[in-house]
Motif scaffolding. Structure first.
Motif, short mmCIF file in Angstrom:
data_model
loop_
_atom_site.label_atom_id
_atom_site.label_comp_id
_atom_site.label_asym_id
_atom_site.label_seq_id
_atom_site.Cartn_x
_atom_site.Cartn_y
_atom_site.Cartn_z
N CYS A 250 -32.73 21.39 -17.13
CA CYS A 250 -33.68 20.70 -17.29
C CYS A 250 -34.05 20.44 -19.04
O CYS A 250 -34.02 19.43 -19.72
CB CYS A 250 -35.27 20.93 -16.84
N VAL A 251 -33.99 21.73 -19.55
CA VAL A 251 -34.08 21.91 -21.14
C VAL A 251 -32.81 21.45 -21.68
O VAL A 251 -33.00 20.51 -22.83
CB VAL A 251 -34.23 23.34 -21.36
N LEU A 252 -31.78 21.52 -21.30
CA LEU A 252 -30.32 21.08 -21.76
C LEU A 252 -30.71 19.41 -21.74
O LEU A 252 -30.26 18.50 -22.88
CB LEU A 252 -29.33 21.41 -21.05
N THR A 253 -30.75 18.80 -20.45
CA THR A 253 -31.20 17.33 -20.34
C THR A 253 -32.26 16.60 -21.32
O THR A 253 -31.79 15.85 -22.10
CB THR A 253 -31.59 17.16 -18.83
N LEU B 98 -24.29 15.96 -16.93
CA LEU B 98 -24.78 17.29 -17.45
C LEU B 98 -25.00 18.13 -16.18
O LEU B 98 -25.07 17.58 -15.23
CB LEU B 98 -26.51 16.61 -18.01
N PRO B 99 -25.12 19.49 -16.53
CA PRO B 99 -25.03 20.44 -15.50
C PRO B 99 -26.50 20.43 -14.84
O PRO B 99 -27.38 19.89 -15.49
CB PRO B 99 -24.89 21.75 -16.22
N GLY B 100 -26.25 20.83 -13.66
CA GLY B 100 -27.88 20.80 -12.93
C GLY B 100 -27.71 19.80 -11.75
O GLY B 100 -26.87 18.76 -11.79
N PRO B 101 -28.81 19.95 -10.84
CA PRO B 101 -28.79 18.78 -9.90
C PRO B 101 -29.22 17.52 -10.36
O PRO B 101 -30.13 17.30 -11.24
CB PRO B 101 -30.24 19.25 -9.05
N PHE C 48 -30.92 14.02 -24.10
CA PHE C 48 -31.51 12.53 -24.12
C PHE C 48 -31.84 12.37 -25.50
O PHE C 48 -32.07 11.32 -25.82
CB PHE C 48 -32.33 12.42 -22.94
N GLN C 49 -32.86 13.46 -25.83
CA GLN C 49 -33.22 12.97 -27.36
C GLN C 49 -32.40 12.47 -28.24
O GLN C 49 -32.40 11.58 -28.82
CB GLN C 49 -33.93 14.35 -27.86
N LEU C 50 -31.01 13.19 -28.11
CA LEU C 50 -29.97 13.07 -29.32
C LEU C 50 -29.41 11.34 -28.92
O LEU C 50 -29.20 10.74 -29.77
CB LEU C 50 -28.76 14.05 -29.20
N SER D 3 -27.10 27.00 -12.90
CA SER D 3 -27.83 26.07 -13.27
C SER D 3 -26.75 25.25 -14.28
O SER D 3 -26.68 24.04 -14.32
CB SER D 3 -29.04 26.35 -13.98
N LEU D 4 -26.32 25.92 -15.31
CA LEU D 4 -25.55 25.53 -16.32
C LEU D 4 -24.03 25.20 -16.02
O LEU D 4 -23.10 24.57 -16.90
CB LEU D 4 -25.61 26.46 -17.50
N LEU D 5 -23.67 25.55 -14.80
CA LEU D 5 -22.26 25.52 -14.26
C LEU D 5 -22.44 24.35 -13.51
O LEU D 5 -21.06 23.77 -13.13
CB LEU D 5 -21.62 26.76 -13.48
#
Lengths: 173, 188
Positions: free
Chosen positions: A88-91, B63-66, A95-97, A15-17
């Motif tokens: 999703c958590v990273l996104t 960003l990584p991910g779909p 986006f908050q920042l 997911s993170l790659l």
């Protein structure tokens, strides 16, 4: 580590790659699922990939299908969650920042530069998909006709996809 | 081009609208979600302007991910916070998961069939055409603005990934800083 643990460990890392999207990690997903973990054979992977591509929705459903193949419905849900939650958590946090920095001059430059790259990547994706799909002249004509229709009219493109499906089912493409 | 005519009034979707909107996107999206995401989000529901959509898409791409999962989360958060992200995500992924699980069960029952392959192949050809039109719609404002810098950067990315087939990850790592640098200097 049980089967669920292995699914979670593999897909959470992928997911993170997956910078750029699912296609980026398909080679690694194949290597791990077929050669390392032995979850499925080469042919099974290809078939699941074809089903995920042929069905409507995001192309990440290949992950759902691999999980299903390993441990059934539970595996399907666990693999999908493992693949989606980290990115999703990273996104969410990015986006908050991003919104907080809305008015900074450097953000304008970053956004403009990334948008320019995105156009090229999306165009390349369209070309790659077209080359893979257009294996004969009739399919090439279908591609051109659908592109023209989607550009010049407001008709729902589902009509074009449906018509293409009928043409294919009748053996004309 | 007529399809980008702005909808009557900009709307601020609630949780239900986010869920249904992304559900609508997901069940129509054969051979790629992006054309349908843009059609619903920009052309039909007017949740984002064409420029806002391209901005959001470009960040999701890096960003990584779909990409489309990230887009659902970003759009959901923008309008309704975390519940909005969950609603959009669930709408995008729920039904397609059910569909692929049904298809794989069916497929294992009947095995491969040339007629099914021909049908899917022709649909894939139409989906490719749809993707080309979406590319044109995303690129068009940059041509209209005569933003040659953006078009040059886009052309390099297209050649690297589409023609030379270099790995996307490396192209992004090299081209993204170049793109940002190009605007950084010229904006001063």
């Amino acid at each position: 580590m049980g089967a669920y643990g292995q699914l979670i460990a593999h897909f959470a890392v992928l997911s993170l790659l997956a910078v750029g999207g699912v296609p980026t990690v398909i080679p690694e997903m194949h290597r791990h699922a077929v050669d390392v973990a032995g979850w499925l054979s080469d042919t099974e992977f290809t078939n699941l990939f074809a089903i995920a591509q042929g069905a409507p929705g995001p192309n990440m459903t290949i992950v759902t299908l691999i999980g299903w193949h390993v441990t059934g419905l539970g595996g399907a849900l666990v693999a999908t969650a493992a693949f989606c939650v980290p990115c999703c958590v990273l996104t969410y946090f990015v986006f908050q920042l991003w919104n907080r920095w809305r008015d900074r001059p450097w953000r304008v430059a970053v956004q403009a530069g990334l948008s320019a790259v995105t156009i090229g990547i999306v165009a390349a994706g369209a070309l790659v998909i077209a080359i893979a799909a257009d294996t004969n002249l009739a399919r090439f004509a279908i591609t051109l006709a659908t592109a023209a229709l989607a550009w010049w009219t407001r008709l729902n493109p589902l009509w074009a996809l449906g018509a293409a499906g009928v043409i294919g089912a009748l053996g004309f493409a | 081009m007529t399809s980008d005519a702005a909808p009557a009034a900009p709307t601020n979707p609630g949780l239900g609208a986010l869920f249904v909107g992304f559900l609508t996107i997901s069940i129509q999206a054969f051979g790629g979600v992006l054309p349908w995401a843009r059609r619903v989000i920009v052309e039909r529901r007017g949740w984002l302007s064409p420029a806002e959509f391209t901005d959001m898409l470009s960040l999701c791409q890096f960003l990584p991910g779909p990409n489309m999962i990230n887009l659902a989360v970003a759009l959901g958060v923008r309008f309704r916070g975390i519940p909005g992200a969950i609603a959009a995500f669930a709408g995008l992924i729920g039904v397609p998961m059910v569909i692929v699980l049904l298809l794989v069960t069916l497929y294992e029952g009947i095995g491969p069939s040339p007629a099914v392959d021909d049908t899917l192949g022709a649909i894939a050809a139409a989906a490719a055409g749809l993707m080309i039109a979406t590319t044109a719609k995303i690129a068009e404002p940059f041509f209209r603005a005569r933003d040659w810098r953006a078009i040059l950067i886009a052309a390099i990315g297209f050649l690297a990934v589409g023609i030379f087939r270099w790995p996307l990850l490396w192209v992004l790592f090299v081209l993204a800083p170049l793109g940002v640098a190009a605007y950084w200097r010229w904006r001063r």
